[in-house]
Design a protein around this motif. Structure first.
Motif, PDB file in Angstrom:
ATOM      1  N   PRO A  59      41.017   3.689  13.569  1.00 18.23           N
ATOM      2  CA  PRO A  59      40.440   4.572  12.570  1.00 18.23           C
ATOM      3  C   PRO A  59      40.697   6.028  12.898  1.00 18.23           C
ATOM      4  CG  PRO A  59      38.894   2.848  13.186  1.00 18.23           C
ATOM      5  CD  PRO A  59      40.037   2.761  14.137  1.00 18.23           C
ATOM      6  N   ALA A  60      41.008   6.797  11.879  1.00 17.29           N
ATOM      7  CA  ALA A  60      41.330   8.197  12.093  1.00 17.29           C
ATOM      8  C   ALA A  60      40.074   9.006  12.357  1.00 17.29           C
ATOM      9  CB  ALA A  60      42.054   8.752  10.864  1.00 17.29           C
ATOM     10  N   THR A  61      40.213  10.103  13.046  1.00 16.01           N
ATOM     11  CA  THR A  61      39.122  11.020  13.295  1.00 16.01           C
ATOM     12  C   THR A  61      39.503  12.376  12.731  1.00 16.01           C
ATOM     13  OG1 THR A  61      39.997  11.779  15.409  1.00 16.01           O
ATOM     14  CG2 THR A  61      38.633   9.796  15.441  1.00 16.01           C
ATOM     15  N   ALA A  62      38.586  13.335  12.853  1.00 24.09           N
ATOM     16  CA  ALA A  62      38.870  14.663  12.325  1.00 24.09           C
ATOM     17  C   ALA A  62      40.069  15.298  12.993  1.00 24.09           C
ATOM     18  CB  ALA A  62      37.638  15.547  12.493  1.00 24.09           C
ATOM     19  N   SER A  63      40.380  14.893  14.213  1.00 22.24           N
ATOM     20  CA  SER A  63      41.486  15.497  14.945  1.00 22.24           C
ATOM     21  C   SER A  63      42.772  14.685  14.864  1.00 22.24           C
ATOM     22  CB  SER A  63      41.107  15.663  16.424  1.00 22.24           C
ATOM     23  OG  SER A  63      40.824  14.401  16.999  1.00 22.24           O
ATOM     24  N   SER A  64      42.751  13.552  14.153  1.00 23.77           N
ATOM     25  CA  SER A  64      43.953  12.743  14.027  1.00 23.77           C
ATOM     26  C   SER A  64      44.190  12.421  12.564  1.00 23.77           C
ATOM     27  CB  SER A  64      43.812  11.452  14.832  1.00 23.77           C
ATOM     28  OG  SER A  64      42.777  10.657  14.303  1.00 23.77           O
ATOM     29  N   PRO A  65      45.449  12.352  12.149  1.00 23.83           N
ATOM     30  CA  PRO A  65      45.735  12.158  10.735  1.00 23.83           C
ATOM     31  C   PRO A  65      45.439  10.746  10.284  1.00 23.83           C
ATOM     32  CG  PRO A  65      47.748  12.116  12.019  1.00 23.83           C
ATOM     33  CD  PRO A  65      46.644  12.497  12.966  1.00 23.83           C
ATOM     34  N   PRO A  66      45.103  10.548   9.005  1.00 23.52           N
ATOM     35  CA  PRO A  66      44.965   9.197   8.498  1.00 23.52           C
ATOM     36  C   PRO A  66      46.291   8.467   8.614  1.00 23.52           C
ATOM     37  CG  PRO A  66      44.090  10.823   6.956  1.00 23.52           C
ATOM     38  CD  PRO A  66      44.843  11.570   8.002  1.00 23.52           C
ATOM     39  N   ALA A  67      46.255   7.159   8.590  1.00 20.05           N
ATOM     40  CA  ALA A  67      47.481   6.380   8.710  1.00 20.05           C
ATOM     41  C   ALA A  67      47.343   5.116   7.903  1.00 20.05           C
ATOM     42  CB  ALA A  67      47.769   6.057  10.173  1.00 20.05           C
ATOM     43  N   VAL A  68      48.474   4.510   7.599  1.00 20.44           N
ATOM     44  CA  VAL A  68      48.485   3.257   6.869  1.00 20.44           C
ATOM     45  C   VAL A  68      49.216   2.223   7.704  1.00 20.44           C
ATOM     46  CG1 VAL A  68      50.629   3.737   5.586  1.00 20.44           C
ATOM     47  CG2 VAL A  68      48.898   2.218   4.607  1.00 20.44           C
ATOM     48  N   GLY A  69      48.703   1.002   7.709  1.00 14.95           N
ATOM     49  CA  GLY A  69      49.345  -0.089   8.425  1.00 14.95           C
ATOM     50  C   GLY A  69      49.744  -1.171   7.442  1.00 14.95           C
ATOM     51  N   TYR A  70      50.777  -1.914   7.789  1.00 19.24           N
ATOM     52  CA  TYR A  70      51.264  -2.956   6.896  1.00 19.24           C
ATOM     53  C   TYR A  70      51.938  -4.037   7.729  1.00 19.24           C
ATOM     54  CZ  TYR A  70      55.227   0.203   7.569  1.00 19.24           C
ATOM     55  OH  TYR A  70      56.171   1.028   8.124  1.00 19.24           O
ATOM     56  N   PRO A  71      51.990  -5.268   7.197  1.00 19.74           N
ATOM     57  CA  PRO A  71      52.626  -6.349   7.951  1.00 19.74           C
ATOM     58  C   PRO A  71      54.123  -6.142   8.078  1.00 19.74           C
ATOM     59  CG  PRO A  71      51.209  -7.196   6.190  1.00 19.74           C
ATOM     60  CD  PRO A  71      51.389  -5.736   5.960  1.00 19.74           C
TER      61      PRO A  71
END
Length: 361
Positions: free
Chosen positions: A231-243
Motif C-alpha cells: 500500500p502506498a503512503t504519503a511519501s511513496s507513489p500509488p502503484a498498480v499491480g497485475y497478473p
C-alpha cells in the motif's frame, strides 16, 4: 494446497460498472487473483495513498493504468509481436494493426492507435480522461483474454470522512467511465455508507499469523515482483499491480526480465516456459509458476519483498508442498540475488537441469 475458491459470490457474479466493497481478508483476496480465477474479468490492483481530490486521484489511476497497458504491449495487439522501437516502418505498422483491431471490436480507433505508437515511441496521451479511462480498461481486458476488467482498490487505513468521499467518488467515476468493476478491499469505510458490501470468503489461503515471518512484513510502498507493491503512503507513489501474461516474463519484474535475458544465451535453457498455470486436475485450484521446465519437472520461483509477508510466506510453503508431492522440484531465489548475482543463479539452475537430464557440462 486446498482450494482458493470463493464461497457466496462467485467472481463472475461480482458487478461490472459500479463500486462495491468485498468483505474478506484483503491479503487472501490478493493471493486469489493471480492467476486470474476462471470466469473473472481481468483484475488489476490499485494501491492508493490518502486522496486529496477527485481530479488528483483520477489522474493517478490513469497514469498507473497507462503504464500497465504500455508494459503489457503487445499482448493486447495481435500481430505486433516482434515489433520493437519506433524505427523504420514500425509506427505505421502498429497504427494500422490498432485501427484494424478497433474496426472489428469495441475499441476507439484513434485512442488505440495512439497507445500502440506510444508503446514504441513513448510520450503522453492527448485524449481526455474519459476517453483514456474507457480505452485503458478495454486494453487491459484484452491483455488477459477477458471480456471485461475490474480494478481492485486497496483502501488504506485511517482515512478521514473527506478522503473517503473523494476515494468513493473517484471510484464511481472509474466504474462509470470505464465500464469496469471497481471493488474495494482493505480498510472498511466508516463515513461513506452508499457502497454495497458483498461477502467474499477465499478459503485455502493461510491467514496472517498462521506462519512465521522470515523477514518482516513488506514495508508500505516497497516495490515487489510482478508489478506489485505494498500500500502506498504519503511519501511513496500509488502503484498498480497485475497478473503475468502466460509465456512471457512479467513486464513489471526486472528480475524476471534479467533472468530471461541471461537464459536466452544458454542452449541448455531450452524448453522453459514463463508464467504458466498449473492445475493437475479439473477440481484443483490453479496456481501460477514463475518459470517452468515441464519435461524436467523443474519450477523456478523468484521471490520479491512481498513474499516475506506472513500470508504470502505461508501460501508459498503450501504451493511448494503441493508441487513436490506431484513430483516437481522447486528452486527459489530472492529477486535481489537475480539482480546482483545472476551468474550464481544461472549456474545452480543449469546444474539442476543437467542432473535431471543425466548430462554433463
Amino acid at each position: 494446497m486446498s482450494g482458493r475458491g470463493v464461497r457466496g459470490v462467485a467472481w463472475s457474479e461480482l458487478p461490472i460498472g459500479r463500486v462495491v466493497r468485498l468483505d474478506g481478508d484483503a491479503d487472501a483476496i490478493a493471493l486469489a487473483v493471480d492467476p486470474l480465477p476462471p470466469g473473472a474479468p481481468a483484475i488489476v490492483t490499485y494501491f492508493t495513498a490518502e486522496p486529496r481530490s477527485t481530479s488528483e486521484m483520477a489522474a493517478s489511476v490513469l497514469r498507473e493504468l497507462d503504464k500497465a497497458a504500455l508494459a503489457l504491449f503487445p499482448a493486447w495487439l495481435p500481430g505486433a509481436e516482434g515489433i520493437e522501437g519506433p524505427g523504420g516502418a514500425h509506427l505505421p505498422a502498429v497504427r494500422a494493426l490498432a485501427l484494424r483491431k478497433a474496426s472489428a471490436g469495441e475499441h476507439f480507433g484513434p485512442f488505440l492507435a495512439e497507445l500502440a505508437e506510444r508503446a514504441l515511441a513513448g510520450g503522453e496521451s492527448a485524449f481526455p480522461p474519459e476517453v483514456r479511462m474507457a480505452g485503458l480498461v478495454r486494453v487491459l481486458a484484452d491483455s488477459f483474454g477477458r471480456a471485461r476488467a475490474a480494478i481492485l482498490v486497496r483502501v488504506p487505513d485511517g482515512l478521514g470522512a473527506v478522503a473517503e468521499e473523494v476515494l468513493v467518488g473517484t471510484c464511481e467515476w472509474m466504474a462509470h467511465r470505464g465500464a469496469a468493476g471497481v471493488w474495494l478491499t482493505g480498510a472498511p469505510l466508516k463515513a461513506v455508507d452508499r457502497v454495497e458490501t458483498m461477502p467474499l470468503d477465499v478459503p485455502g489461503v493461510a491467514k496472517l499469523g498462521m506462519a512465521p515471518d522470515p523477514g518482516g512484513v513488506t514495508e508500505p510502498g516497497v516495490a515487489g515482483e510482478r508489478g506489485l507493491t505494498g500500500p502506498a503512503t504519503a511519501s511513496s507513489p500509488p502503484a498498480v499491480g497485475y497478473p503475468a501474461v502466460a509465456g512471457r516474463p512479467h513486464p513489471g519484474s526486472p528480475s524476471e526480465q534479467a533472468l530471461e535475458v541471461a537464459l536466452a544465451t544458454r542452449e541448455w535453457a531450452s524448453g522453459r516456459a514463463w508464467n504458466q498455470t498449473y492445475q493437475p486436475h479439473p477440481l484443483a485450484v490453479p496456481i501460477r509458476l514463475d518459470l517452468l521446465w515441464e519435461k524436467e519437472r523443474c519450477v523456478v520461483e523468484i521471490d520479491g519483498p512481498e513474499h516475506r509477508g506472513a500470508a504470502k510466506f505461508a501460501d508459498d510453503r503450501q504451493r511448494d508442498v503441493r508441487l513436490q508431492l506431484d513430483g516437481y522440484a522447486v528452486l527459489r531465489f530472492p529477486d535481489v540475488q537475480v539482480l546482483t548475482d545472476i551468474e550464481t543463479v544461472i549456474r545452480q539452475i543449469g546444474q539442476f537441469l543437467r542432473g535431471r537430464r543425466g548430462t554433463k557440462g
